[in-house]
Write a protein that holds these residues in place. Structure first.
Motif, mmCIF file in Angstrom:
data_model
loop_
_atom_site.group_PDB
_atom_site.id
_atom_site.type_symbol
_atom_site.label_atom_id
_atom_site.label_comp_id
_atom_site.label_asym_id
_atom_site.label_seq_id
_atom_site.Cartn_x
_atom_site.Cartn_y
_atom_site.Cartn_z
ATOM 1 N N SER A 36 0.863 -1.006 -0.007
ATOM 2 C CA SER A 36 -0.037 0.025 0.000
ATOM 3 C C SER A 36 0.828 1.160 0.081
ATOM 4 C CB SER A 36 -0.882 -0.012 1.315
ATOM 5 O OG SER A 36 -0.353 0.052 2.434
ATOM 6 N N THR A 37 0.403 2.180 -0.769
ATOM 7 C CA THR A 37 1.059 3.554 -0.901
ATOM 8 C C THR A 37 -0.002 4.460 -0.161
ATOM 9 O OG1 THR A 37 2.242 2.840 -2.526
ATOM 10 C CG2 THR A 37 2.110 5.242 -2.283
ATOM 11 N N ASN A 38 0.452 5.054 1.012
ATOM 12 C CA ASN A 38 -0.492 5.954 1.727
ATOM 13 C C ASN A 38 0.325 7.466 1.373
ATOM 14 O OD1 ASN A 38 -1.958 3.806 2.986
ATOM 15 N ND2 ASN A 38 -0.018 3.496 4.183
ATOM 16 N N PRO A 43 -2.496 19.042 4.179
ATOM 17 C CA PRO A 43 -1.765 20.612 3.702
ATOM 18 C C PRO A 43 -0.339 20.245 3.535
ATOM 19 C CG PRO A 43 -2.125 20.247 6.153
ATOM 20 C CD PRO A 43 -2.766 19.200 5.637
ATOM 21 N N ILE A 44 0.171 19.312 3.873
ATOM 22 C CA ILE A 44 1.809 18.811 3.735
ATOM 23 C C ILE A 44 1.770 17.528 2.752
ATOM 24 C CG2 ILE A 44 3.984 18.533 4.865
ATOM 25 C CD1 ILE A 44 3.125 19.941 7.205
ATOM 26 N N ARG A 45 2.586 17.481 1.838
ATOM 27 C CA ARG A 45 2.709 16.339 1.073
ATOM 28 C C ARG A 45 3.803 15.189 2.075
ATOM 29 N NH1 ARG A 45 0.543 15.699 -3.730
ATOM 30 N NH2 ARG A 45 -0.217 17.718 -4.665
ATOM 31 N N GLN A 46 3.288 14.016 2.021
ATOM 32 C CA GLN A 46 4.073 12.885 2.647
ATOM 33 C C GLN A 46 3.595 11.507 1.791
ATOM 34 O OE1 GLN A 46 3.939 12.984 6.752
ATOM 35 N NE2 GLN A 46 4.285 10.683 6.890
ATOM 36 N N THR A 47 4.467 10.775 1.653
ATOM 37 C CA THR A 47 4.079 9.479 1.171
ATOM 38 C C THR A 47 4.931 8.204 1.971
ATOM 39 O OG1 THR A 47 3.938 10.108 -1.192
ATOM 40 C CG2 THR A 47 4.415 7.931 -0.580
ATOM 41 N N LYS A 48 4.236 7.005 2.272
ATOM 42 C CA LYS A 48 4.721 6.047 3.002
ATOM 43 C C LYS A 48 4.123 4.745 2.217
ATOM 44 C CE LYS A 48 5.234 3.797 7.424
ATOM 45 N NZ LYS A 48 4.604 3.714 8.729
ATOM 46 N N VAL A 49 5.235 3.873 2.007
ATOM 47 C CA VAL A 49 4.711 2.853 1.109
ATOM 48 C C VAL A 49 5.043 1.408 2.106
ATOM 49 C CG1 VAL A 49 5.395 1.047 -0.453
ATOM 50 C CG2 VAL A 49 5.598 3.405 -0.856
ATOM 51 N N ALA A 151 11.520 -5.426 4.688
ATOM 52 C CA ALA A 151 11.248 -4.825 3.334
ATOM 53 C C ALA A 151 10.646 -3.374 3.766
ATOM 54 C CB ALA A 151 10.388 -5.490 2.450
ATOM 55 N N ASN A 152 9.867 -3.566 4.731
ATOM 56 C CA ASN A 152 9.138 -2.192 5.310
ATOM 57 C C ASN A 152 10.192 -1.064 6.078
ATOM 58 O OD1 ASN A 152 6.388 -2.708 4.482
ATOM 59 N ND2 ASN A 152 6.146 -4.034 6.623
ATOM 60 N N ALA A 153 11.188 -1.462 6.436
ATOM 61 C CA ALA A 153 12.378 -0.927 6.898
ATOM 62 C C ALA A 153 12.897 0.059 6.008
ATOM 63 C CB ALA A 153 13.516 -1.697 7.840
#
Length: 154
Positions: A36-38, A43-49, A151-153
């Protein structure tokens, strides 16, 4: 708590709650290895896979919408049918902070996407934002828990 972290915590719980458990019908998602890509869009851009294994035994729990360890979420408005998702509800932190959540999206047995609007009050100011989650099933077989953690790290 900073807004990007709040959205990152609320959105995954929101997405998980979107998936219903049904005993008589095939589940809306297939077990397997999921990515998943969250994204926090404002108001601020951030991405976490993130990658996660969902075993056949965990499908019902996953689809029942468990809240994460920081928020308990309820969705009085939950419509999931024909590949479409529509939700409206509230997430509450352990300290009582409420976050209104509203979103729409789509799902298949091997994917889902959801865009949500979140709203809360922080230090007396109304704060709102938009976030999205895109998830896809990336495999039938899950790697070992150690390989998933590694992989998550990364």
């Amino acid at each position: 708590m900073k807004r990007p972290l709040l959205a990152a915590l609320v959105l995954p719980a929101f997405v998980l709650a979107a998936l219903p458990a049904t005993a008589s019908a095939a589940p809306p998602i297939q077990p397997g290895y999921w990515e998943s890509t969250n994204r926090l869009l404002s108001p601020i851009r951030q991405t976490k896979v993130e990658k996660r294994c969902i075993t056949p035994a965990e499908v019902d729990k996953f689809m029942a919408g468990p809240s994460n360890r920081h928020y308990k979420c309820t969705y009085p408005h939950k419509v999931i049918a024909g590949g479409k998702i529509s939700l409206k509800g509230t997430c509450v932190s352990k300290k009582g902070r409420k976050v209104a959540v509203e979103g729409d999206g789509a799902y298949t047995p091997t994917s889902f996407n959801l865009t949500a609007t979140i709203a809360t009050e922080f230090l007396g100011l109304d704060i709102s934002g938009r976030a999205s989650t895109e998830a896809r099933r990336i495999g039938d077989v899950c790697p070992t828990p150690e390989a998933i953690a590694e992989a998550n790290a990364n």
